[in-house]
Design an enzyme around this catalytic site. Structure first.
Site, PDB file in Angstrom:
ATOM      1  N   LYS A 115      51.102  33.720  33.845  1.00 30.08           N
ATOM      2  CA  LYS A 115      50.080  32.766  34.328  1.00 30.08           C
ATOM      3  C   LYS A 115      49.907  31.616  33.339  1.00 30.08           C
ATOM      4  CE  LYS A 115      45.211  32.828  35.866  1.00 30.08           C
ATOM      5  NZ  LYS A 115      44.009  33.704  36.013  1.00 30.08           N
ATOM      6  N   SER A 154      42.356  33.568  40.592  1.00 29.05           N
ATOM      7  CA  SER A 154      42.994  32.426  40.002  1.00 29.05           C
ATOM      8  C   SER A 154      44.445  32.669  39.579  1.00 29.05           C
ATOM      9  CB  SER A 154      42.191  31.975  38.769  1.00 29.05           C
ATOM     10  OG  SER A 154      42.175  32.985  37.790  1.00 29.05           O
ATOM     11  N   SER A 176      40.434  37.844  39.461  1.00 27.93           N
ATOM     12  CA  SER A 176      41.550  36.890  39.556  1.00 27.93           C
ATOM     13  C   SER A 176      42.943  37.492  39.569  1.00 27.93           C
ATOM     14  CB  SER A 176      41.449  35.867  38.416  1.00 27.93           C
ATOM     15  OG  SER A 176      40.442  34.916  38.697  1.00 27.93           O
TER      16      SER A 176
END
Lengths: 445, 445
Positions: B78, B153, B177
């Site tokens: 990420k 996210s 997330s």
């Protein structure tokens, strides 16, 4: 000025009691006779309870049970601290008629030490402020000049001692509330390290900053009371010998290495008066402004947590000044608290570094002498901020701090008002504070 | 759908590598070939770095050095997690051109386990939101329906796995997330207990709620990756034998005692689909509304602390939706945070009581299937609140939580979208989550 206990020490009182020259019952009578209602120090007097406790104290002593230096000694307790069966009024319209069911932990400790509780002393409303003139019970008056503030929030406790009504009182100190009125009234006030005297049964202002402390005429009496409540002090690694207190190094004195902490804003007469006590101490600076931000973020957030429902449901029961400050407290943003808690750790490291180099940090307790009752601004700025400017860092850091009387300064309109010198040290080294006061000739009258 | 890694397990890949049927370099090539740019899963591909790492992994394996199940496996990271020498963009205009100097702790752990980092995956701006469509890099698209949200996210990490571009990705989870995009995209996502995978080198959203987690096609692969990163799981006191897993008691199954936690607001099809997996589990309620207040007070206060200066100095560099939420975050009062931290302790005790009676708490991961990109309201209410409604309590409490694919439900406009089942257990008992997924037939494809 001039109550029965003026000029008497705990040690002297104890000697008289044990020699049979005084009785605990007699001391209660003297204390009650010494109460000067015009000063507004007490909100509740417990004649009956005090007499019963004094009788018991006398009987114990007669039968050979001696609870130590507070045995039979009349003590006053701030009115945000629960004493079973007596009202706890908090100086607020919100607590009219409220009677405590149980003793606070520190009251239990007082009773175990044989002390005789004579009554409850006036407090700034909910202990939220240092002026001493915001309370449903009206202003507490300074015995040196009744038109001037006592300081707060442990207003009545300081005045009861300063005017000789009792030799000892208990207060609380979240940003300076023991030391402020002690300095303004010319007595000694000691804020122990955080948690040293437990806060159970004390109405919270800001839980992580709240401290229970002691007020007495002298530092020596504060020491006697502190040790009587918490047990003998732990051995302090010989700070007065060898490296720590030794000669030659900057700031070294017979009582340890002392740094003068420069106050950011201070009446020049006050600064001169206190600075003169530490002529050889090197000057150091700390970030008072930053520490103030940390203090406010924590105090405001925690205080509004305690009061949110009262503010919403019955705002009119607060004194207007208290309500205004609470509303300001309610607007403190959470991110400022997050940052403050991180900053506090950073400041703790920084001050620990300073306390590696010095045994004691010295500064005035208050940057000004006691202003007139009702004042909100003085020459140096907003009174609210000034009142805690030099005291609150030691609540943020939880360090032991002692205010001792350090003479007087002339004030506007004539006359002189007391000044306090503040000494701060490492946690666990609080004996040093009292030793220093002794050496400075500030430990006794 | 249908990248090279679709249908492959970490175990299978590892077998092929060790049998010489695959090479790490070959897997990198397959991964890069599988990248479907239209899905917008990756923001940076590191062909060169990945090939070098793969070559090294092949050489090590050839010379008998075997780092375990992630050795030679392509992994996506990420884009709020630092990988030395690669941009860390945070999905934000604020970090354009920013290149990380060092690896995050979890990246070091990946490299030590022999994993091959192929690139950085798209994130909701600063990880602050669960929709997956708010980023300077544009929306990440759901492989099941490109007009629908990926969730966030850790949007790109979920999509890279769901579309078979990589078999494993790393994400972060502050309120859901990792689990939100896993559920929306039909893969498994595991949020370990707080701190189990260290967060050093991860850009903070809310430090006390931030967790690093893993995303893979199946719960079994999440388990393999989690154990490869953190070492073998601690022995779980035989919860599957005797009292804990034994017969007769309410909610007992072959894999432990399960409680169904009733979702406060949920699409009935989603609830029916997930509830059917736990037909005998007794229903329990928890205070989702109260836990949400705790979550918001902590997340908002901590997030604004991180962003305060950026909001003041360059608000225009945020996506408008992020800026609006940050401004809301900045208004969270400190007293609410004080109260939240106290409440969190209370909820922790309450849920610990529930986890004395049950081994697993089961509920949907998301109360809705993935909405269309750009939606802010759905039938059940505000999307922002719904997205974290069932996931964020487990961040507040720091408990391990696994989302596993649990079939699909029909959606408006035709077609079916994935549903996730969420399992929660005690800290240290996370193996139970994977065992339950196995028993439910949800652990493998």
């Amino acid at each position: 000025m001039g109550g029965f206990f003026t000029g008497r020490t705990l040690t002297g009182i104890g000697r008289d009691l044990r020699a049979g020259r005084e009785s605990a019952r007699g001391l209660v009578t003297r204390a009650l006779e010494s109460v000067d209602k015009d000063l507004n120090a007490f909100v509740t007097l417990d004649e009956e309870g005090a007499e019963a406790a004094a009788r018991w104290a006398d009987e114990e002593l007669a039968s050979g049970v001696d609870r130590g230096p507070l045995h039979g000694v009349p003590v006053a307790v701030k009115d945000i601290i629960d004493v079973a069966g007596l009202p706890t009024g908090m100086g607020s319209g919100h607590y009219a008629g409220h009677v405590a069911e149980a003793d606070a932990a520190c009251v239990t400790m007082l009773r175990n030490a044989g002390a005789v509780i004579v009554g409850k002393t006036g407090t700034q409303e909910f202990a939220f402020g240092g002026s001493g003139d915001v309370s449903v019970n009206g202003a507490v008056r300074n015995p040196r000049d009744r038109e001037r503030m006592s300081g707060g929030s442990s207003s009545g406790s300081a005045v009861a001692v300063a005017a000789g009504m009792v030799p000892l009182a208990i207060g609380t100190d979240t940003g300076g509330s023991v030391r402020i009125p002690s300095a303004f009234c010319g007595i000694a006030g000691f804020k122990p390290p955080h948690g040293a005297i437990p806060a159970g049964g004390v109405f919270p202002l800001s839980r992580s900053l709240d401290h229970v402390g002691v007020l007495a005429a002298t530092a020596a009496d504060c020491r006697v009371a502190y040790h009587a409540l918490t047990g003998p002090a732990e051995a302090v690694p010989s700070l007065l010998d060898g490296e720590s207190g030794g000669g030659g190094r900057a700031g070294s004195t017979a009582y340890g290495r002392v740094a003068w902490i420069e106050p950011p804003a201070c009446d020049p007469e006050v600064e001169r008066r206190v600075r003169a006590l530490f002529p050889d101490a090197p000057s150091e600076r700390i970030d008072f402004a930053g520490l103030r931000q940390v203090f406010l973020a924590i105090e405001y957030s925690e205080a509004y947590d305690v009061h949110a429902e009262r503010v919403a449901e019955a705002p009119g029961r607060y004194q207007p000044a208290t309500l205004a400050r609470l509303e300001e407290a309610g607007r403190m943003p959470g991110w400022r608290l997050v940052r403050a808690l991180r900053e506090r750790d950073r400041y703790a490291e920084e001050i620990a570094g300073l306390l590696d180099r010095y045994d004691l940090l010295a500064m005035p307790t208050m940057p000004i002498p006691a202003p007139r009752i009702g004042a909100t601004e003085v020459g140096l700025g907003s009174l609210t901020a000034l009142l805690v400017s030099l005291t609150s860092p030691w609540n943020v850091l939880g360090l032991p701090a002692l205010s001792v009387p350090a003479g007087t300064v002339p004030v506007d309109g004539g006359g002189e008002m007391p000044v306090g010198a503040q000494l701060v040290t490492r946690r666990g080294a609080e004996s040093l504070l009292f030793e220093a006061a002794d050496h400075l000739g500030l430990g006794a009258r």
